[in-house]
Design a protein around this motif. Structure first.
Motif, PDB file in Angstrom:
ATOM      1  N   VAL A  65      90.118 -27.671  40.254  1.00 57.44           N
ATOM      2  CA  VAL A  65      90.715 -27.245  38.977  1.00 57.44           C
ATOM      3  C   VAL A  65      91.386 -28.373  38.192  1.00 57.44           C
ATOM      4  O   VAL A  65      91.711 -28.205  37.016  1.00 57.44           O
ATOM      5  CB  VAL A  65      91.725 -26.086  39.175  1.00 57.44           C
ATOM      6  CG1 VAL A  65      91.008 -24.811  39.611  1.00 57.44           C
ATOM      7  CG2 VAL A  65      92.812 -26.476  40.174  1.00 57.44           C
ATOM      8  N   GLY A  66      91.580 -29.529  38.835  1.00 60.33           N
ATOM      9  CA  GLY A  66      92.243 -30.608  38.101  1.00 60.33           C
ATOM     10  C   GLY A  66      92.238 -31.912  38.866  1.00 60.33           C
ATOM     11  O   GLY A  66      91.877 -31.948  40.050  1.00 60.33           O
ATOM     12  N   LYS A  83     100.099 -29.197  38.762  1.00 61.70           N
ATOM     13  CA  LYS A  83      99.522 -28.524  37.585  1.00 61.70           C
ATOM     14  C   LYS A  83     100.175 -28.931  36.264  1.00 61.70           C
ATOM     15  O   LYS A  83      99.576 -28.776  35.208  1.00 61.70           O
ATOM     16  CB  LYS A  83      99.569 -27.002  37.748  1.00 61.70           C
ATOM     17  CG  LYS A  83     100.946 -26.424  37.874  1.00 61.70           C
ATOM     18  CD  LYS A  83     100.848 -24.922  38.105  1.00 61.70           C
ATOM     19  CE  LYS A  83     102.190 -24.372  38.561  1.00 61.70           C
ATOM     20  NZ  LYS A  83     102.050 -23.119  39.315  1.00 61.70           N
ATOM     21  N   THR A  88      92.663 -31.044  33.436  1.00 55.23           N
ATOM     22  CA  THR A  88      91.816 -29.930  33.898  1.00 55.23           C
ATOM     23  C   THR A  88      90.350 -30.106  33.504  1.00 55.23           C
ATOM     24  O   THR A  88      89.497 -29.334  33.911  1.00 55.23           O
ATOM     25  CB  THR A  88      92.325 -28.599  33.309  1.00 55.23           C
ATOM     26  OG1 THR A  88      92.420 -28.760  31.893  1.00 55.23           O
ATOM     27  CG2 THR A  88      93.688 -28.232  33.867  1.00 55.23           C
TER      28      THR A  88
END
Lengths: 334, 334
Positions: A65-66, A83, A88
């Protein structure tokens, strides 16, 4: 990213797929992990990882996801979560792509390390800069030796390789070339009656064969590059452009050879024959080399094969046959 | 390391020297610096550096004395001094070496980043993995296009490049090839009296030209690779080995063509002419291509030029002249 046609084609030839070149020793954490914890892991076992330049974020299903660079991790506050700082928009490779894609993706996006994902976008591993460089070297060497008609086994490039080993890697392509040359010889022999009534025809065999081979090599090189860089290019538009180029170059060289023949040999019929032969064989060869390379790539074969001795034979034989066929026609008409 | 002959040769052509491809944004400290201080620098300004994978140790005169990987730094205790953990056997490049050396040094030693030093071994900068990959790509592309007779300007490999631009990059080498072909044609014309009394001679022109070109391409590719990988190889021993290979391959193909001629054409004189021509021209070409590549590299020119159209012309013209000279001799004797 990486929506290439190679993807669907590359099922065989597994040893050259990108997932055989990746490592699993990379840093991956949940997006909610803190910088502090990541730095702790690095302090205790940085050397257990093959590459630490990037930290990957994966969710509970292992989906990528990243990504965050190590530089950014080091400069962030301890409490920061992955996050909050991750990018991303991660560029990745699919596991069944050809390894060569890693090189072009790295070059295009300036990446040092490329993550490899499966069809569900789960992170499977990463291809490190060392692997990328060695994949490139492998592809470079293979291409170089194949185009030069040398079997690309190991241990060719050394002062210590014995003479006999070098003879062995060089013999096969020369042998195939010789067989092709004998076919060409028998074609010329079949046209001996044309030749004996028009001996000057022989003089132009080398230049016609040279120009046809040369335009074919150019076409082949250009399309193989595009197949590597942009595997999804529009084929028919490309082939059409190549035919246009063939027509222009064919016309220009036909005209120049016609003039040269008139000036140097003063035989107008021969000038017409040579001009027509060059015109048609250059167009045909530009088209044929391009099309053969694309077809080979579609059949999951290395398109660079189209530059090997068999392609040269096909080119030489069709060129000579076309030349004499045109000669017979023109000489009968006039 | 890096005791290459290139070093002394490469004075001109500055844009391809390794020091134009390096960055000065790397980590360097005194050997007595502590891990704690280095980690502090990283915590505050990691992103100011282009590469942080290695930390270099330089003494008070700027001389490169050691290297430590970032992984090792991260895992070491805060009080540790650089000199306690550094590797003093640092592989480096000299500033005036050709950029291509960076690729082979990286491959050989599995390095991601290579430091560049001056003649006093002072650290001047480092070549990062990104630069190494792009140097390799540049050299690959240059080599590929040069061998294929395409001017290696930018923007060739795209669907959007107009037809006319592509004609322009492809025309020059074809034109030079055509001039060579016209020289070949006039040589054949000069031997027309031999040809008219022995028309079958024409049939074997393509195979002799093909075999000679092909062995020359092989020789050239192999020596150019060695010049890149081991620039300091013993030249005379190498050339001697190449001549031996030429003699073996020349003999084998001469014998096979002689037999093929006897079986297919049943003209013993022609068989002798073809065999002798192939034998001598293959040996000559193996030697000439090798020698020319080495000479070009000594003159600071790209040795790959020896695979271009001018080399092909020299090969074709000498081969055809040799073929007809031998034919005249043999046909007069018998």
């Amino acid at each position: 990213m990486t929506k290439s046609k190679f993807e669907n084609q590359e099922k065989s030839n597994h040893e050259h797929l990108v997932d055989t070149k990746m490592t699993r020793k990379y840093l991956a954490f949940s997006p909610s992990e803190t910088v502090e914890r990541i730095e702790d892991v690095l302090d205790f076992k940085a050397r257990e990882f093959e590459t630490i330049g990037y930290v990957y974020a994966i969710d509970e299903n292992g989906i990528l996801v990243g990504v965050v660079s190590l530089k950014q991790i080091l400069q962030s506050k301890h409490g920061t979560q992955l996050k909050e700082i991750m990018n991303t928009n991660v560029i990745s490779l699919k596991q069944h792509e050809h390894q060569e894609r890693a090189v072009y993706v790295a070059l295009k996006h300036g990446l040092k390390v490329i993550p490899v994902v499966d069809s569900e976008h789960r992170l499977l591993g990463v291809v490190t800069q060392k692997s990328i460089l060695s994949i490139f070297h492998h592809e470079f060497r293979k291409n170089l030796f194949r185009t030069s008609g040398i079997k690309h086994v190991k241990e060719i490039e050394s002062m210590d390789t014995p003479v006999f080993s070098l003879v062995k890697v060089r013999f096969p392509s020369l042998f195939i070339g010789m067989l092709g040359g004998l076919i060409a010889a028998s074609i010329v022999t079949n046209f001996e009656h044309v030749l004996s009534s028009y001996i000057a025809l022989a003089s132009f065999i080398p230049v016609i064969v040279y120009l046809t081979d040369a335009i074919g090599t150019q076409s082949q090189t250009l399309v193989v590059r595009l197949l590597a860089i942009e595997p999804g290019f529009p084929v028919s538009r490309y082939v059409l452009r190549e035919i246009k180029i063939g027509i222009i170059l064919g016309f220009v060289f036909a005209a120049m050879l016609f003039v040269a023949e008139i000036v140097g040999w003063q035989q107008i019929k021969l000038g017409i024959v040579v001009g027509m032969a060059v015109f048609f064989s250059m167009i045909f060869q530009a088209f044929f080399s391009t099309y053969l390379s694309i077809a080979l790539s579609r059949m999951k074969k290395d398109p660079a094969i189209a530059s090997g001795p068999i392609a040269t034979i096909i080119s030489d034989v069709t060129t000579i046959a076309m030349y004499f066929a045109i000669a017979m026609m023109i000489l009968q008409i006039f």
